[in-house]
Design an enzyme around this catalytic site. Structure first.
Site, PDB file in Angstrom:
ATOM      1  N   ASP A 159       0.867  -1.170   0.000  1.00 47.49           N
ATOM      2  CA  ASP A 159       0.000   0.000   0.000  1.00 47.49           C
ATOM      3  C   ASP A 159       0.909   1.226   0.000  1.00 47.49           C
ATOM      4  OD1 ASP A 159      -2.168   1.733   0.383  1.00 47.49           O
ATOM      5  OD2 ASP A 159      -1.833   1.721   2.532  1.00 47.49           O
ATOM      6  N   THR A 174      -2.964   5.300  -3.822  1.00 42.47           N
ATOM      7  CA  THR A 174      -1.859   6.041  -3.204  1.00 42.47           C
ATOM      8  C   THR A 174      -0.566   5.876  -3.999  1.00 42.47           C
ATOM      9  OG1 THR A 174      -1.636   4.142  -1.762  1.00 42.47           O
ATOM     10  CG2 THR A 174      -2.743   6.037  -0.878  1.00 42.47           C
ATOM     11  N   THR A 175      -0.356   4.659  -4.537  1.00 39.19           N
ATOM     12  CA  THR A 175       0.852   4.449  -5.340  1.00 39.19           C
ATOM     13  C   THR A 175       0.751   5.255  -6.638  1.00 39.19           C
ATOM     14  OG1 THR A 175       0.882   2.214  -4.459  1.00 39.19           O
ATOM     15  CG2 THR A 175       2.416   2.679  -6.218  1.00 39.19           C
ATOM     16  N   ASP A 211      -8.684  -0.074   2.589  1.00 37.78           N
ATOM     17  CA  ASP A 211      -8.738   0.576   1.276  1.00 37.78           C
ATOM     18  C   ASP A 211     -10.066   0.275   0.588  1.00 37.78           C
ATOM     19  OD1 ASP A 211      -6.250   1.381   1.822  1.00 37.78           O
ATOM     20  OD2 ASP A 211      -5.285   0.616   0.021  1.00 37.78           O
TER      21      ASP A 211
END
Length: 540
Positions: A60, A93-94, A390
């Site tokens: 994550d 997020t990445t 998530d």
């Protein structure tokens, strides 16, 4: 001769101009390289060991960014956008870190050639505005006429979010569980009303969703085993009272003349405790939960009267129980009546793995639920919890904004094509800069292919061809090493993820570009530690 002007404290690092802007961009590149390989369903995981030796395995983006102790001031902005994406949308997020890094990478040559950062920033803002308008134009609104269709939409978004996690093998099972969990909440969808408990042992498929409250059995005294462990329609008292004999306060002084007087004091203490217990018993409560400890005398007293008690219940669990079963947390035993007691259909204490759990089900106004996760290693359970977090965030967002777009790099390719076409209609430097942003957007499908071990150039060429022909939902198909219509394949993501990611990435890029000087003050006390003096008459 001109006297030398000393403006800054000695030891201050001061760098300015083009070279330090380039070095800031390079620092951001290094951060991006740390999370680059975690993108997508075939992404790899990172193992991070902190200063205390605690190891975390995760893919994550936000978790990795938080755990990397980044000290470079410019690179910290990337950590911040990953955190904000995690708090706002939960997933992507990445992607947001990758996008910001890639935009900077594509713009670096222009900065090196002397294009003024302000012109670059203006073009970036223009490009991100165009991209967001395009997303809004393309996104598909799903009509919420049919409950079943709406549920399927949520499940598809949840399984897309889960497909890039460690638990991707069980994404069907968990997507269902997450959607059930979120649909049990009230309109505001508060996150803290979904409790996630981790129990080691068993398989992932043994995880269960309790539509009510479940928490670990608290520390208990003798007499506990005599209490019944199952109730139908019990009344539940929620307390914030200590039910045990209090030790004397420190430094308390009581002067007694005779032994009888001392006995009276002891009796009074016991009487206070018994009065409290008596009031609780008379209120008709069968399950007593308290935030503070319940002693051995009280435990035995309740056991004799077929009542169940648990002391030292964590505050959040007590709050969730209150939300589920109704009632109120009382700080006195005096006015316990039906209006402040909670109710549920069934209470039992149940063995789950090596732990015993207290489970309340069939609650009157259950607006809360608990997910009990099972699995082998501790790190694995923690990563599963992060993955579910998530997915829960995504489902919440999709309920609030029901517009979806296709994932798997499809929307990025379409935006890239749109920006490239637009850049050809304008003159000047902006044309090159918007073209650079268009190229930067291709990083998502390229990285997806790289991480899966495909030939990225080949796949990108196929995608460009499809998008030029007007098939706007074509993206990378990981399972067949090819491209596919990801909207048909149900790889859906809420449009709000993409909008948020683009906005945050372009903001961060603009922020880094607008810095033209870095001044780093010396740390205070950076010199050698002071020499040991002869304190307290110590000999030399």
């Amino acid at each position: 001769m001109q006297p030398q002007i000393i403006l800054l404290k000695e030891g201050t690092e001061n760098s300015q101009g083009k070279s330090q802007l380039i070095s800031n961009i390079n620092a951001c590149q290094a951060v991006v390289d740390a999370v680059r390989t975690t993108l997508g369903p075939r992404g790899m995981d990172k193992l991070i060991v902190d200063s205390n030796g605690k190891s975390t395995i995760s893919n994550d983006g936000a978790t990795i960014m938080k755990l990397l102790d980044i000290v470079h001031p410019a690179a910290k902005t990337l950590v911040d956008i990953a955190k904000s994406q995690d708090a706002e949308v939960g997933d992507g997020t990445t992607s947001v870190v990758l996008l910001a890094g890639e935009i900077l990478k594509q713009i670096k040559p222009f900065v090196e050639e002397g294009v003024h950062p302000r012109i670059v920033i203006k073009s970036l803002r223009k490009a991100s505005q165009l991209a967001i308008e395009k997303i809004n134009a393309l996104s598909v609104k799903i009509e919420q006429v049919n409950v079943e269709d709406h549920r399927q939409l949520l499940e598809k978004c949840a399984s897309t979010a889960l497909s890039s996690k460690l638990v991707s093998q069980q994404k069907g099972f968990f997507a269902k569980m997450v959607v059930d969990a979120v649909l049990l909440l009230d309109e505001l969808l508060p996150l803290n009303m979904i409790g996630i408990k981790k129990v080691q042992g068993g398989a992932l498929e043994d995880s269960l969703l309790v539509s009510g409250v479940a928490f670990k059995k608290t520390f208990s005294y003798a007499g506990f085993e005599m209490q019944p462990k199952k109730y139908n329609n019990p009344k539940i008292a929620l307390l914030n009272i200590e039910l045990e004999l209090k030790a004397e306060r420190d430094n308390a002084e009581i002067r007694v003349e005779k032994v009888e007087e001392y006995q009276k004091i002891v009796d009074a203490e016991w009487q206070i405790l018994y009065n409290k217990l008596d009031l609780i018993h008379k209120s008709g409560a069968q399950v007593v939960l308290s935030k503070l400890p319940i002693g051995d005398v009280a435990t035995q007293y309740f056991a004799d009267r077929d009542m169940f008690c648990a002391g030292r219940v964590p505050e959040e669990d007590l709050r969730r129980t209150m939300k589920a079963c109704g009632g109120a947390v009382m700080t006195t035993a005096h006015d316990l009546n039906d209006s402040v007691l909670g109710r549920c259909e069934y209470f039992e204490e149940k063995q789950i793995g090596g732990e015993r759990y207290n489970i309340f089900t069939g609650c009157v106004n259950a607006k809360t639920c608990t997910i009990v996760l099972r699995g082998g290693a501790e790190q694995f359970l923690e990563e599963t919890e992060r993955s579910l977090h998530d997915a829960i965030m995504i489902v919440r967002r999709t309920i609030k904004n029901d517009a979806v777009v296709a994932g798997g790099g499809a929307i990025e390719m379409e935006l890239s094509r749109h920006l490239r076409d637009y850049s050809r209609t304008i003159a000047g430097k902006e044309q090159l800069l918007i073209g650079a942003v268009a190229k930067a957007l291709e990083v998502i499908p390229r990285q997806l292919s790289d991480n899966a071990g495909f030939d990225a150039t080949n796949i990108l060429n196929k995608l460009r061809q499809k998008h030029a022909q007007g098939s706007c939902w074509y993206g990378v198909d990981i399972s067949r090493e090819d491209i596919a219509d990801n909207f048909e394949a149900c790889v859906w993501e809420p449009a709000v993820i993409k909008i948020n990611a683009l906005t945050a990435a372009s903001e961060a890029a603009c922020l880094i570009l607008s810095v033209d000087e870095t001044i780093k003050n010396p740390k205070s006390g950076d010199g050698a530690p002071p020499a040991m003096g002869r304190g307290m008459g110590r000999p030399m």
